[in-house]
Design an enzyme around this catalytic site. Structure first.
Site, PDB file in Angstrom:
ATOM      1  N   ARG A 102       5.931  34.677 -20.023  1.00 21.07           N
ATOM      2  CA  ARG A 102       6.530  34.052 -21.284  1.00 21.07           C
ATOM      3  C   ARG A 102       5.380  34.245 -22.174  1.00 21.07           C
ATOM      4  O   ARG A 102       4.380  33.445 -22.197  1.00 21.07           O
ATOM      5  CB  ARG A 102       6.805  32.659 -20.952  1.00 21.07           C
ATOM      6  CG  ARG A 102       7.369  32.107 -22.211  1.00 21.07           C
ATOM      7  CD  ARG A 102       8.242  30.797 -21.893  1.00 21.07           C
ATOM      8  NE  ARG A 102       9.350  30.986 -21.506  1.00 21.07           N
ATOM      9  CZ  ARG A 102      10.378  30.066 -21.514  1.00 21.07           C
ATOM     10  NH1 ARG A 102      10.172  28.773 -22.077  1.00 21.07           N
ATOM     11  NH2 ARG A 102      11.594  30.206 -21.227  1.00 21.07           N
ATOM     12  N   HIS A 129      15.229  37.075 -24.225  1.00 24.04           N
ATOM     13  CA  HIS A 129      15.244  36.245 -23.053  1.00 24.04           C
ATOM     14  C   HIS A 129      16.170  36.771 -21.789  1.00 24.04           C
ATOM     15  O   HIS A 129      17.227  35.819 -21.819  1.00 24.04           O
ATOM     16  CB  HIS A 129      15.519  34.788 -23.473  1.00 24.04           C
ATOM     17  CG  HIS A 129      15.195  33.601 -22.762  1.00 24.04           C
ATOM     18  ND1 HIS A 129      14.387  33.993 -21.590  1.00 24.04           N
ATOM     19  CD2 HIS A 129      15.436  32.158 -22.659  1.00 24.04           C
ATOM     20  CE1 HIS A 129      14.396  32.662 -20.873  1.00 24.04           C
ATOM     21  NE2 HIS A 129      15.022  31.740 -21.632  1.00 24.04           N
ATOM     22  N   GLN A 132      17.629  34.049 -19.112  1.00 22.46           N
ATOM     23  CA  GLN A 132      18.639  33.272 -19.348  1.00 22.46           C
ATOM     24  C   GLN A 132      20.245  34.191 -19.391  1.00 22.46           C
ATOM     25  O   GLN A 132      21.132  33.231 -18.657  1.00 22.46           O
ATOM     26  CB  GLN A 132      18.405  32.729 -20.762  1.00 22.46           C
ATOM     27  CG  GLN A 132      19.273  31.793 -21.176  1.00 22.46           C
ATOM     28  CD  GLN A 132      19.252  30.451 -20.444  1.00 22.46           C
ATOM     29  OE1 GLN A 132      18.204  29.869 -20.256  1.00 22.46           O
ATOM     30  NE2 GLN A 132      20.412  29.906 -19.815  1.00 22.46           N
ATOM     31  N   ASP A 217      21.760  28.015 -30.082  1.00 26.65           N
ATOM     32  CA  ASP A 217      20.379  27.812 -29.376  1.00 26.65           C
ATOM     33  C   ASP A 217      19.649  27.013 -30.590  1.00 26.65           C
ATOM     34  O   ASP A 217      20.286  26.867 -31.738  1.00 26.65           O
ATOM     35  CB  ASP A 217      19.748  29.147 -29.288  1.00 26.65           C
ATOM     36  CG  ASP A 217      18.165  29.140 -28.730  1.00 26.65           C
ATOM     37  OD1 ASP A 217      17.846  28.035 -28.136  1.00 26.65           O
ATOM     38  OD2 ASP A 217      17.611  30.163 -28.788  1.00 26.65           O
ATOM     39  N   CYS A 257      21.081  27.689 -24.094  1.00 26.27           N
ATOM     40  CA  CYS A 257      20.067  27.646 -22.904  1.00 26.27           C
ATOM     41  C   CYS A 257      19.321  26.557 -22.806  1.00 26.27           C
ATOM     42  O   CYS A 257      18.577  26.596 -21.671  1.00 26.27           O
ATOM     43  CB  CYS A 257      19.266  28.988 -23.390  1.00 26.27           C
ATOM     44  SG  CYS A 257      18.381  28.743 -24.906  1.00 26.27           S
ATOM     45  N   ARG A 285      19.690  29.220 -13.542  1.00 23.84           N
ATOM     46  CA  ARG A 285      18.393  29.817 -13.484  1.00 23.84           C
ATOM     47  C   ARG A 285      17.799  29.983 -12.202  1.00 23.84           C
ATOM     48  O   ARG A 285      17.303  31.237 -12.084  1.00 23.84           O
ATOM     49  CB  ARG A 285      17.558  29.087 -14.334  1.00 23.84           C
ATOM     50  CG  ARG A 285      17.913  29.100 -15.865  1.00 23.84           C
ATOM     51  CD  ARG A 285      17.845  30.332 -16.653  1.00 23.84           C
ATOM     52  NE  ARG A 285      16.719  31.042 -17.015  1.00 23.84           N
ATOM     53  CZ  ARG A 285      15.733  30.595 -17.487  1.00 23.84           C
ATOM     54  NH1 ARG A 285      15.774  29.697 -18.465  1.00 23.84           N
ATOM     55  NH2 ARG A 285      14.560  31.258 -17.331  1.00 23.84           N
TER      56      ARG A 285
END
Ligand code: CP
Ligand code: NVA
Length: 299
Positions: A102, A129, A132, A217, A257, A285
């Site tokens: 990340r 991402h 996700q 988001d 998310c 996840r």
């Protein structure tokens, strides 16, 4: 050897299979079945940004699979003191079986992957991402069946999550409406490269109408903290609230998310309401990434 830097590293068929496998691994886990395909295997986890879900899900996945993980932050590694990515990739990948990263620049994960002798997973960059999206697609399938042919609306910032939704639209076969303030649209090259039907809007009302899934988001992503106030002003009117949900299909779902800012991009009523599946989405996840780890390890 395969990497997972964006959804486009996999075919539609592979992604469908992976989601199916995630659902099966979830069932096995809930039934208490012990399944350890990664016994004695090690996942290195490089985190240049904060995380709750990503770290806990990958670490738990490796423990449940019989392996282990190493958390690497820039405060404690030579990467954080400027050791070249290429050198770090060669060294770290010589000692572990999989690497998860990340970070900020998407190019960093590409460079790392180029020099890595083991599969590399993008666990969020400024641009994408993809992990996700695996969880989101699993969650939609579990609640509503196939997402193919449906219409999804992205409300808010044209950010990393939005870009991964653009990739997902093509690979999972849905139409995507994107509602952003002027100046916060997704990357034009990513939009134009998509074979999916992507429609851009600068207002929520038209974009949300009759959609099957509403996703939003945060307005300021990690690394944009100093823009928070400016963005709050720019995104006024882009909150997913009851009036936005009312314009969507009656069985539309809401996803985020997380972490979420109630009262900014989403109202508390929607976040905690009947149509919200954010907790399943977060839990998935774990299951989706177990399917990903299993796939990459055996690829
Ligand atoms: N959604 C997500 O990636 O959460 P974290 O930042 O907590 O990992
Ligand atoms: N767009 C957000 C997602 C967090 C999981 C960020 O990059 O901070």
């Amino acid at each position: 050897m395969r990497h997972f830097l964006t959804l486009k590293d996999f075919t539609s068929a592979e992604l469908q299979q992976l989601i199916k496998r995630a659902i099966e691994l979830k069932r096995m886990h809930k039934a208490g079945e012990i399944y350890q395909p990664l016994k004695n295997k090690v996942l290195a986890m490089i985190f240049d940004k904060s995380s709750t879900r990503t770290r806990v899900s990958f670490e738990s996945a490796m423990i449940q699979f019989g392996g282990g993980s190493i958390f690497l932050s820039p405060n404690d590694t030579q990467l954080g003191r400027g050791e070249p990515v290429e050198d770090s990739a060669r060294v770290i990948s010589s000692m572990v079986d999989l690497v998860m990263i990340r970070t900020f620049e998407h190019q960093m994960v590409e460079r790392f992957a180029q020099y890595s002798s083991v599969p590399v997973i993008n666990a969020l960059t400024d641009d994408y991402h993809p992990c996700q999206l695996l969880a989101d697609m699993q969650t939609y399938l579990e609640h509503r069946g196939s997402i193919a042919g449906k219409t999804v609306v992205w409300v808010g910032d044209g950010n990393n999550m939005c870009h991964s939704y653009i990739n997902a639209a093509e690979l999972f076969g849905f139409d995507l409406n994107i509602a952003t303030p002027v100046g916060y649209e997704p990357d034009a090259d990513i939009v134009s490269a998509s074979k999916a039907k992507i429609s851009l809007f600068n207002d929520v009302v038209t974009a949300v109408k009759d959609t099957d899934l509403i996703v939003t988001d945060v307005w300021a992503s990690m690394g944009q903290e100093e823009e928070q106030k400016k963005r709050e002003r720019a995104f006024a009117g882009f909150q997913v609230d009851d009036s936005a949900m009312a314009l969507a299909s009656s069985d539309a779902l809401f996803m985020h998310c997380l972490p979420a800012h109630r009262g900014e991009e989403v109202s508390a009523a929607v976040m905690d309401g009947q149509q919200s599946v954010v907790w399943d989405e977060a839990e998935n996840r774990l299951h989706a990434q177990k399917a990903l780890l299993e796939f990459l390890f055996s690829a």
